[in-house]
Structure formats: structure tokens, C-alpha cells
Design a protein around this motif. Structure first.
Motif, PDB file in Angstrom:
ATOM      1  N   ALA A 784       0.829  -1.050  -0.025  1.00  0.00           N
ATOM      2  CA  ALA A 784       0.153  -0.043   0.070  1.00  0.00           C
ATOM      3  C   ALA A 784       0.923   1.276   0.055  1.00  0.00           C
ATOM      4  O   ALA A 784       1.914   1.349   0.837  1.00  0.00           O
ATOM      5  N   ALA A 785       0.743   2.338  -1.009  1.00  0.00           N
ATOM      6  CA  ALA A 785       1.570   3.303  -1.108  1.00  0.00           C
ATOM      7  C   ALA A 785       1.022   4.310   0.134  1.00  0.00           C
ATOM      8  O   ALA A 785      -0.147   4.200   0.704  1.00  0.00           O
ATOM      9  N   PRO A 786       1.784   5.363   0.311  1.00  0.00           N
ATOM     10  CA  PRO A 786       1.356   6.239   1.354  1.00  0.00           C
ATOM     11  C   PRO A 786       0.022   6.841   0.972  1.00  0.00           C
ATOM     12  O   PRO A 786      -0.242   7.409  -0.099  1.00  0.00           O
ATOM     13  N   LEU A 794       2.450   7.894  -8.144  1.00  0.00           N
ATOM     14  CA  LEU A 794       2.396   6.294  -7.809  1.00  0.00           C
ATOM     15  C   LEU A 794       3.438   5.849  -8.936  1.00  0.00           C
ATOM     16  O   LEU A 794       4.143   4.881  -8.926  1.00  0.00           O
ATOM     17  N   ARG A 795       3.115   6.328 -10.109  1.00  0.00           N
ATOM     18  CA  ARG A 795       3.771   5.907 -11.391  1.00  0.00           C
ATOM     19  C   ARG A 795       5.069   5.981 -11.546  1.00  0.00           C
ATOM     20  O   ARG A 795       5.961   5.224 -11.777  1.00  0.00           O
ATOM     21  N   THR A 796       5.611   7.094 -11.079  1.00  0.00           N
ATOM     22  CA  THR A 796       7.176   7.629 -10.894  1.00  0.00           C
ATOM     23  C   THR A 796       7.495   6.646  -9.670  1.00  0.00           C
ATOM     24  O   THR A 796       8.758   6.205 -10.129  1.00  0.00           O
ATOM     25  N   LEU A 797       7.060   6.522  -8.618  1.00  0.00           N
ATOM     26  CA  LEU A 797       7.494   5.561  -7.693  1.00  0.00           C
ATOM     27  C   LEU A 797       7.700   4.105  -7.974  1.00  0.00           C
ATOM     28  O   LEU A 797       8.514   3.563  -7.952  1.00  0.00           O
ATOM     29  N   ALA A 798       6.696   3.762  -8.767  1.00  0.00           N
ATOM     30  CA  ALA A 798       6.602   2.390  -9.256  1.00  0.00           C
ATOM     31  C   ALA A 798       7.701   1.903 -10.308  1.00  0.00           C
ATOM     32  O   ALA A 798       8.565   0.975 -10.311  1.00  0.00           O
ATOM     33  N   THR A 799       7.817   2.923 -11.089  1.00  0.00           N
ATOM     34  CA  THR A 799       8.905   2.793 -12.261  1.00  0.00           C
ATOM     35  C   THR A 799      10.205   2.892 -11.351  1.00  0.00           C
ATOM     36  O   THR A 799      11.158   2.217 -12.043  1.00  0.00           O
ATOM     37  N   ALA A 818      -6.550   7.601  -1.824  1.00  0.00           N
ATOM     38  CA  ALA A 818      -6.792   9.147  -1.840  1.00  0.00           C
ATOM     39  C   ALA A 818      -8.204   9.446  -2.203  1.00  0.00           C
ATOM     40  O   ALA A 818      -8.848   9.100  -3.077  1.00  0.00           O
ATOM     41  N   ASP A 819      -8.654  10.243  -1.291  1.00  0.00           N
ATOM     42  CA  ASP A 819     -10.182  10.711  -1.439  1.00  0.00           C
ATOM     43  C   ASP A 819     -11.239   9.587  -1.636  1.00  0.00           C
ATOM     44  O   ASP A 819     -12.052   9.664  -2.304  1.00  0.00           O
ATOM     45  N   GLY A 820     -10.944   8.398  -0.650  1.00  0.00           N
ATOM     46  CA  GLY A 820     -11.968   7.270  -0.881  1.00  0.00           C
ATOM     47  C   GLY A 820     -11.705   6.579  -2.180  1.00  0.00           C
ATOM     48  O   GLY A 820     -12.596   5.693  -2.338  1.00  0.00           O
ATOM     49  N   ALA A 861       0.225  -1.073 -15.986  1.00  0.00           N
ATOM     50  CA  ALA A 861      -1.029  -0.953 -16.026  1.00  0.00           C
ATOM     51  C   ALA A 861      -1.519  -0.106 -14.954  1.00  0.00           C
ATOM     52  O   ALA A 861      -0.871  -0.055 -14.062  1.00  0.00           O
ATOM     53  N   GLN A 862      -2.588   0.646 -15.055  1.00  0.00           N
ATOM     54  CA  GLN A 862      -3.065   1.627 -14.058  1.00  0.00           C
ATOM     55  C   GLN A 862      -4.695   1.785 -13.994  1.00  0.00           C
ATOM     56  O   GLN A 862      -5.056   1.474 -15.070  1.00  0.00           O
ATOM     57  N   GLY A 863      -5.139   2.119 -12.998  1.00  0.00           N
ATOM     58  CA  GLY A 863      -6.484   2.446 -12.903  1.00  0.00           C
ATOM     59  C   GLY A 863      -7.102   2.828 -11.483  1.00  0.00           C
ATOM     60  O   GLY A 863      -6.106   3.439 -10.779  1.00  0.00           O
ATOM     61  N   ALA A 864      -8.014   2.637 -11.094  1.00  0.00           N
ATOM     62  CA  ALA A 864      -8.501   2.746  -9.733  1.00  0.00           C
ATOM     63  C   ALA A 864      -9.940   2.044  -9.501  1.00  0.00           C
ATOM     64  O   ALA A 864     -10.500   1.448 -10.298  1.00  0.00           O
ATOM     65  N   GLY A 865      -9.876   2.017  -8.003  1.00  0.00           N
ATOM     66  CA  GLY A 865     -11.036   1.264  -7.247  1.00  0.00           C
ATOM     67  C   GLY A 865     -11.757   2.237  -6.627  1.00  0.00           C
ATOM     68  O   GLY A 865     -11.455   3.461  -6.366  1.00  0.00           O
ATOM     69  N   THR A 866     -12.752   1.739  -5.922  1.00  0.00           N
ATOM     70  CA  THR A 866     -13.574   2.499  -5.209  1.00  0.00           C
ATOM     71  C   THR A 866     -13.929   2.046  -3.585  1.00  0.00           C
ATOM     72  O   THR A 866     -14.861   2.746  -3.004  1.00  0.00           O
ATOM     73  N   ASP A 867     -12.987   1.175  -3.320  1.00  0.00           N
ATOM     74  CA  ASP A 867     -13.413   0.229  -2.121  1.00  0.00           C
ATOM     75  C   ASP A 867     -11.886   0.244  -1.290  1.00  0.00           C
ATOM     76  O   ASP A 867     -11.409  -0.849  -1.428  1.00  0.00           O
TER      77      ASP A 867
END
Length: 886
Positions: A784-786, A794-799, A818-820, A861-867
Motif C-alpha cells: 500500500a502506497a502512502p 504512484l507511477r513515478t515511484l513504481a517505475t 486518496a479521497d476514498g 497498467a493503471q486504474g482505480a478502485g472505489t473500495d
């Protein structure tokens, strides 16, 4: 016989029989039940219902029509068009069945030398309503044998508009194309072989509520018997021209020829291609006619229909192989073919082309976006080990992103996948049913205006407001709650009909005057003034004191201050329109306006946002014209002469033979307009452009204050500027430079903060590397990222983390909070990819835990979740998936 000649012969035939030739109405009429005019009789409805008295006993017209109910079937059947021309002859209480049948028969069967169509009488069949023995006898009198007359039920031979209103039995004429087109037995047996070309409606009844063609009751009779007929020009054309269908006539085939040239494919080879060619030909005509009528692409109503048609053209052309935009060339062909009958397609071609091309360019971008979304969907399907794209995914691509199902099917096949078409069609059917329910809920009978008929028939209200603000008038009628009343008293709302009035009735973008009606001990406040049948003024009032009685002589007065502001607003609108055309060119055509005291808004056709300089220039040109103190001249002339003078007209508006022209400063501004205006342009006062915005695809809006409202706005702006200058402790003329300095300092500070933040992010990469777990042959970082870290960081850190593993196989999965939301990034280095790991596959492992979706390339790959509550479970799922795949 060419289509233009077919139209001309029809009109000439009925003109010789004493009918008045009436021009086609606009495709857009003020009817709440219709998006577009869809039959030849629509403009005559008030005459049939008895709401208005027709100016002629009989009439004939060729009406342009648009129907889009069965748009998905266009091109599949070979006799339906979305745009078509309906030739008709009409009788308003004059002749009835016998004459209607005789006139139709003589035009169809008379020789070409005699002005007819020269059809073989032996090939014509007639249908009548079940119990209409009278019509049968009349057809026998023309020479049609009984075996070629068929009786049919309500669904086929009883006509109505689909809503409560006029209706009646009908008789249809069919042409037998011969045994090569189907089985024998007349229209009842085969309507592909037997083509309907003419419908004669014997209109004499009133239908009630109901749904469908036969689920309603007859609730009354019309005041008199009428005739309404419609002959399909396109259908007659393909029969007389000896081609197989409406798409191969002289007005459609050239469009197909151009489509062949643009796509490299040929018509008549593959059925699926033929359907697409027909869609291109049909829709191109409709698009051109709709844009000419003033419609612009949009997301609802008429605009949505136009947008859908345009997209179907572009889609079909792409599926046929077109690699470049096609609309400009297609619109050019349509104009060349239809302009002899509809010259506005030539005179307005530049605007038509601009709107069509602009929408095409926008949709091509949508197609590109949709292709990327499809790739993500296909990758997710394969990651699950499936070979079928869900119907819901195909529906989302179609409904949310505008990505056509045809392209989804084609691209799925190329990717070795199929689509759950049944699921997709089910969702589409649900959507259509919702749309139909919505349409049914909004669809209602024609508003009953019969209460005004007697008053309309007496003659028009005399508008005296061009010359005076107070007029003596006689009360012709009082209407309260839809009922004529003899008297109205204090506290009552009542509609007052006067024989003459100085109060302006709302029209042409100018809202109605406010004012009063007074008499001995009487005072009414006028809240609104509307027109009925374009000529009867209806004053909507509240009785403040006394009582008003039908027959009273009263004083009607327009509020002087209101009128002064209204004239400033309306004349200011003309100034802004002229300035727009001067700055932007002739394609900046009016699409609507509204003006009231001190304020105006003006909508115009234009692609793209205006620059600050263009807005400033529009304001400057408008005010230069105000300062020039141009005289404002108004005069009445005939429509042809006004157009020759260059007078601007509003698209979609129907004008009479005589029109009022408003000329300001000679050639600076000349428009058709029935509104009230200042006498000299200087009386408008200053014009302040407030801003410019989009109100739909291809339509921009300018808003402005005029007169004292403009002054008040500028005074407020000056006070605000003075406040800013005081806060910054600089003179007002130095405020822009000072603000610019502050903005630059803020940008520098933001960049410094960004560098500091990034350094902090990268400094944490080492700690994440330390968490790496060896799972089989790969190193896995799944953490889990900060909290609060945005996707970009996130992308910069992962790279950076991935790069620290060198050539050793490594996978990095970072889930943020971030923000839910749960932004995430997955990256896989080349060594891990060689072992079969792909970033997109990993997303499928943890996505359900965080209610997220995403995609990308094999390495990232990247994206987002809601939970966010599922982050821990998602990371555990990643470890399990990698372990099982290692």
C-alpha cells in the motif's frame, strides 16, 4: 422521368384542378408532439381540427419530411427513407372521396404527353377499409376490377397521427412490380412485390387516446369532411425510372457512386456493404436537410437525431474502407442533386458543410478513444480465460462512449473473440423501451385552440406599438381557465383579447411587453402577451381593481421604461449579430436569440471557442456601430425582394409573402424582424460582452448587457478592480502587471514544491525495495502506497522501484488511498514479461477486491478502485496469483 419532374407534374396537375400550390413547411414546426414534420398534412392540422379557417378550399404541396422511428432498418429494406418528399392534395370541406380517387387515378395513368405519369392501369391495385363499400364503388367506376380491390383492417386502412386528433378511413394505391419480385395475390400477399405509392385519407372523425395503429376509439366527428392524400415521391421515382429501389434513383445513386469512390468498394457485390452504402446515401440527404433547417448536433431531441445520423454515416463509411473524412464530399453531392428543388441547400452550403465536417472530426476522435477502450476490454476478457465480450461491456462501449456495435463485432473477430450479441440487444431493447415510455409520457393531443377560432377568423389584432405606447381598444373576449367568460373581477387572472394593442407579443427572441389595461375604475396588470395563430394577441393579466366586461372600451399601455429597455436589447442583438459576421465571417449564422430590457443573448453556429481577441473585436465593432449613430429604418416588402437585398432570416422560420425588414446603418445590419427597435443606434447605449460559451455541438452563445445595465456592470467591474488595486497597493493601471508577477511567483513555488515532493517520493523507493518477496523466479513488491499519493506520483515511484532490480525478474504493485478512491499502478520489467507475466493480467487478480478496473500495456497498467477497505485483500490476492503463476 427525373424526380424533379415528378414533383413538378404533381403540383401542375392539381393546380390545373383548382388547388392552391402551398410551399413546403419547415421540417421544424411548433408542435410539441413532433421532432420533425413527418407527413404532408402536418402544417394543415389546424384547418382539419377547425381551430383555424383555411385561406383556400383546396391545396397541394410537396412537403419535405423526416421519420427516424425505424432508423436501424434503413438500408436493410429497400423502400424506406429517413428523409422523403410527400406530395399531397388537400380538401378542407370541399370535395371528398370520389374526386380524390379520380384526381389520383388520372395523374397516375394519364400519358406523359398529357402531363401524367403514364403508369399501366393493369398494374395498379387499390385497398379500402373493411366496410367502405362507397370507396369500392368509386374504384370500380375508374375501371379497377373488383379482383384488384382489397379490403383491409384498421391497422392498414385507417389513418391517424398516432395521438388524439383527426382521423379517417383510407384507400391506398399499390403498384405491381411483377412476379420476379414476389408472389401474386395483391398487397395482402406481398408488399415487396406490390409497392404502396399513394394514400388517400377520407378524414372526417376524431380519435381518442390509445397506443398503436388500431387500439383507440372514435370519439367524434370533425366539423366537416376533408381530404388528405400523400404520394411518396421517392417511391414513384424508382418505379418510373425502372430501378429496383429508392436508393438507385437519380437523387440517391450519385451519393452511392461518391461513396464507392471514397471507400474503394463497389455497390451490388456484397449485401452487408450494400446496406452500408444505402445508409450513407439516405442519411446524407437527411443530414443536409436537417442542418439546413437550423438543427445542430447535440445530445438530446433534434440534435441527438442529427448526431446519430452523422455517426452512422461515418461508421458505415469506415466499415466500407474509408480512411479519410467523407462528409465534405458527400454534402457536396447532396447539394448538387437536391438544390434544384431546395435551393437553400446551395445558398447555405458552406454552413451545412462546416457543421457536418465538424461533427465528423469529433466522432473520429471518439472512434479512436473507443478503440483504446475496446483493447482494454479485450485484454481483460482474455485474462479471465474467456473468448466472449459481455453484452454489458459492448453496451457500455456503445452507449457511454458512442462506439458502434458493428465496429465492436468486427474488432472482436479480429482479436479472436466473439460478443454476447443477445445480451447487448437485450440492453438496447430496454433502453429503447425506456425511451418509448418517456416519449409516450410526453406525447399528448394537440392543444385545444378551438376557443380562439372565432376570434382568429375575425381578423388579426392590430399592433399599434410601432407608433405609440398607449392605444384605445375594445375588449373582444375574456378567457379564464380555458373558458370564455363575460366578465372578470378583482383578484382574477384572465386572458384579454383586444381588437388593437400597443403591447408587443413575444416573438423573434424578444420577450413580451409588460404594461396595463385601464378604464373607469378598472386596472389590470399585463404579465405576458402571446400570439395565437401568429396574429391574435392574448394578454395574460391580473385584475387589480374593478371589473372588466366583454365589449368594454379600455386603454392599453406598454410600460415606457420596459419598452425602452426592450428596444435597446433587441437593436443591440442586431449589432452583435452584424459584428459576429464581420469578425468571424458568413458562417456565423444565427441559431436563436433572447433579448429583454438591458440584456441580450445570441446563439450562433460556430465550431470552437472564440479567442479573447475575437470577443474584444466583437464588442468593439458593436460599440463603433452604436457610436456611429446609424439611423434605424424599417419597411415592409415581399420576401423575394428582401432576400435580394441581403436581409438575414432565421433558419427554420416560416415567413409570409410580405416581411418586415430592419436596416441599421445601410449594409452594416439588415435582417427580417418583427420586433421593436430604437430610432438611432446611439440610443442602444454601451454594449458590454459578458462572455461566450458553448450551448451544444457547433453552437456558441454570446451574452451582453446594453444601456444602463451595461453601465452598471462596468461600474461594478471598476469597483472590483479598485479593490484589487488597493489590496496590491498599486495604481489600477498596474494591476495586470502585478497580478502577472504574482502568478509567475506562484508557478515557481508550485514547481519547487513539486520537486520537493518528488524527491521525497523517490527517497522512499529504497524502503519499498526492501519489502520485495521472492515468489518463484520473480521478486514481488506488493504494498500500500502512502495515503493521499496521486496516480502520477504512484507511477513515478513504481517505475523507480522497478529500475532498482536491474535485470532480475520483478513485479511492482502499488495500491494507493486518496479521497476514498484506490488509484493503483502495476509494472512488470522485461525479464518478468519473458516469464509470461503481464501487467494487465495482474489487475484482474486484485481488481474485484477494491471494486476497480484498469488496463494498459504488458509492462505497465493503471486504474482505480472505489473500495479502500479491500486493499489488504487485494494485495493478498496478488501474492496468491503470482505464486500460482510462477
Amino acid at each position: 422521368m427525373q424526380t424533379h419532374e415528378i414533383r413538378r407534374r404533381f403540383l401542375d396537375h392539381f393546380a390545373r384542378a383548382g388547388h392552391t400550390e402551398v410551399p413546403s413547411a419547415s421540417l421544424i414546426l411548433a408542435d410539441p408532439n413532433l421532432l420533425f414534420v413527418n407527413s404532408g398534412m402536418v402544417q394543415f392540422v389546424p384547418f382539419y381540427t377547425g381551430e383555424q379557417t383555411p385561406p383556400w378550399a383546396t391545396a397541394t404541396s410537396v412537403q419535405k419530411c423526416v421519420r427516424t422511428v425505424d432508423i436501424e432498418n434503413v438500408g436493410i429494406t429497400t423502400r424506406h427513407n429517413t428523409f422523403f418528399q410527400m406530395a399531397g392534395n388537400f380538401s378542407f370541406g370541399d370535395y371528398f372521396k370520389r374526386e380524390a380517387i379520380s384526381l389520383a387515378w388520372s395523374l397516375l395513368t394519364s400519358s406523359v404527353k398529357e402531363g401524367g405519369y403514364g403508369m399501366d392501369p393493369e398494374k395498379l391495385w387499390a385497398t379500402v377499409y373493411l366496410d367502405d363499400d362507397e370507396a369500392v364503388e368509386m374504384w370500380l367506376e375508374t375501371g379497377v376490377p373488383l379482383e384488384r380491390i382489397q379490403r383491409r383492417g384498421k391497422a392498414d386502412n385507417y389513418w391517424s397521427m398516432g395521438i388524439p386528433g383527426p382521423c379517417g378511413t383510407s384507400s391506398e394505391i399499390y403498384f405491381d412490380r411483377g412476379p420476379e419480385y414476389g408472389v401474386a395475390g395483391g398487397p395482402e400477399a406481398d408488399e415487396d412485390r406490390y409497392i404502396e405509392i399513394w394514400n388517400l385519407v377520407f378524414m372526417q372523425f376524431i380519435r381518442g387516446e390509445g397506443i398503436g395503429k388500431d387500439d383507440y376509439e372514435i370519439v367524434g366527428r370533425l366539423p366537416r369532411k376533408n381530404i388528405d392524400t400523400g404520394m411518396g415521391v421517392e417511391r414513384v421515382a424508382f418505379l418510373l425510372q425502372g430501378v429496383d429501389n429508392v436508393y438507385e434513383t437519380d437523387l440517391c445513386r450519385p451519393i452511392i457512386d461518391k461513396a464507392e469512390e471514397l471507400t474503394g468498394r463497389s455497390y451490388g457485390v456484397v449485401h452487408a456493404d450494400d446496406v452500408r452504402f444505402r445508409i450513407v446515401a439516405d442519411h446524407s440527404r437527411t443530414v443536409s436537410m436537417l442542418i439546413s433547417a437550423g438543427v445542430n448536433p447535440g445530445n438530446d431531441g433534434r440534435g441527438y437525431v442529427l448526431r446519430r445520423l452523422l455517426r452512422r454515416i461515418v461508421r458505415s463509411a469506415r466499415l466500407l474502407g474509408a480512411e479519410k473524412p467523407v462528409m465534405a464530399e458527400l454534402m457536396s453531392v447532396v447539394s448538387a442533386q437536391l438544390a434544384p428543388s431546395y435551393p437553400e441547400l446551395a445558398t447555405d452550403f458552406s454552413r451545412i458543410e462546416t457543421v457536418a465536417v465538424g461533427e465528423e472530426i469529433a466522432f473520429l476522435k471518439t472512434l479512436n478513444t473507443g478503440s483504446a477502450l475496446f483493447d482494454n476490454t479485450a485484454a481483460a476478457v482474455k485474462a479471465k480465460g474467456s473468448a466472449v465480450i459481455a453484452g454489458a461491456d459492448a453496451f457500455t462501449l456503445h452507449d457511454t462512449y458512442g462506439f458502434p456495435i458493428d465496429l465492436t463485432l468486427e474488432m472482436a473477430a479480429e482479436a479472436g473473440l466473439s460478443v454476447d450479441e443477445r445480451g447487448f440487444r437485450a440492453l438496447m431493447a430496454e433502453q429503447r423501451e425506456r425511451a418509448k415510455e418517456d416519449a409516450r409520457s410526453r406525447k399528448h393531443a394537440h392543444i385545444d385552440l378551438s376557443i380562439y377560432k372565432e376570434l382568429v377568423d375575425r381578423g388579426a389584432t392590430e399592433f399599434t406599438g410601432f407608433d405609440e405606447l398607449t392605444s384605445e381598444a375594445k375588449v373582444l373576449a375574456l378567457i379564464a381557465d380555458g373558458v370564455r367568460v363575460p366578465v372578470a373581477t378583482a383578484g382574477q387572472d384572465v386572458e384579454v383579447i383586444l381588437d388593437r394593442s400597443p403591447l408587443y407579443a413575444e416573438s423573434g427572441g424578444q420577450i413580451a411587453d409588460r404594461g396595463s389595461i385601464t378604464g373607469a375604475g378598472l386596472k389590470l396588470t399585463v404579465n405576458d402577451v402571446q400570439k395565437i395563430a401568429k396574429k391574435l394577441w392574448v394578454h395574460k393579466t391580473t385584475v387589480e381593481q374593478g371589473q372588466i366586461t366583454e365589449g368594454d372600451v379600455v386603454q392599453a399601455q406598454a410600460d415606457p421604461a420596459w419598452r425602452r429597455g426592450a428596444t435597446q436589447g433587441h437593436s443591440g442583438t442586431h449589432m452583435v449579430h452584424a459584428a459576429l459576421r464581420q469578425i468571424l465571417g458568413p458562417n456565423a449564422v444565427q441559431a436563436g436569440s433572447m433579448n429583454k430590457p438591458g440584456y441580450l443573448r445570441f446563439d450562433f453556429n460556430w465550431q470552437g471557442q472564440l479567442s479573447e481577441q475575437q470577443k474584444a473585436d466583437i464588442e468593439a465593432v458593436s460599440n463603433d456601430a452604436v457610436g456611429a449613430n446609424f439611423p434605424v429604418n424599417t419597411f415592409v416588402t415581399d420576401l423575394t425582394r428582401a432576400k435580394e437585398m441581403g436581409a438575414m432570416a432565421l433558419f427554420g422560420e416560416n415567413y409570409g409573402d410580405e416581411v418586415r425588414v430592419v436596416e441599421i446603418g445601410g449594409p452594416f445590419s439588415i435582417e427580417l424582424c418583427g420586433g421593436t427597435h430604437v430610432q438611432y443606434s446611439s440610443q442602444i447605449g454601451p454594449i458590454t460582452v459578458l462572455g461566450e460559451s458553448s450551448v451544444g455541438s457547433g453552437i456558441r452563445r454570446v451574452e451582453a448587457f446594453v444601456g444602463l445595465d451595461s453601465y452598471r456592470h462596468l461600474a461594478k467591474e471598476r469597483a472590483l478592480l479598485a479593490g484589487v488595486a488597493s489590496s496590491l497597493k498599486v495604481p489600477t493601471d498596474e494591476v495586470p502587471a502585478r497580478v502577472e508577477q504574482l502568478v509567475e511567483r506562484l508557478k515557481v513555488a508550485e514547481k519547487e514544491l513539486e520537486r520537493t515532493t518528488m524527491a521525497a517520493v523517490l527517497s522512499s523507493a529504497g524502503s519499498f525495495v526492501d519489502t520485495a518477496e521472492r515468489v518463484g523466479a520473480v521478486l514481488l513488491v506488493a504494498v500500500a502506497a502512502p495515503e493521499g499519493m496521486p496516480t502520477g506520483d504512484l507511477r513515478t515511484l513504481a517505475t523507480d522501484i522497478r529500475s532498482r532490480f536491474g535485470g532480475e525478474p520483478a513485479i511492482v504493485v502499488l495500491l494507493g488511498n486518496a479521497d476514498g478512491k484506490v488509484p493503483f499502478v502495476v509494472t512488470v520489467n522485461k525479464s518478468a514479461q519473458d516469464l509470461g507475466f503481464k501487467a494487465g493480467d495482474l489487475v484482474a487478480s486484485f481488481g474485484p477486491s477494491i471494486a476497480g478496473r484498469g488496463g494498459g500495456k504488458p509492462e505497465m497498467a493503471q486504474g482505480a478502485g472505489t473500495d479502500p477497505s479491500g486493499i489488504a485483500a487485494g494485495l493478498a490476492a496478488v501474492r496468491t496469483w503470482v505464486a500460482e503463476s510462477a
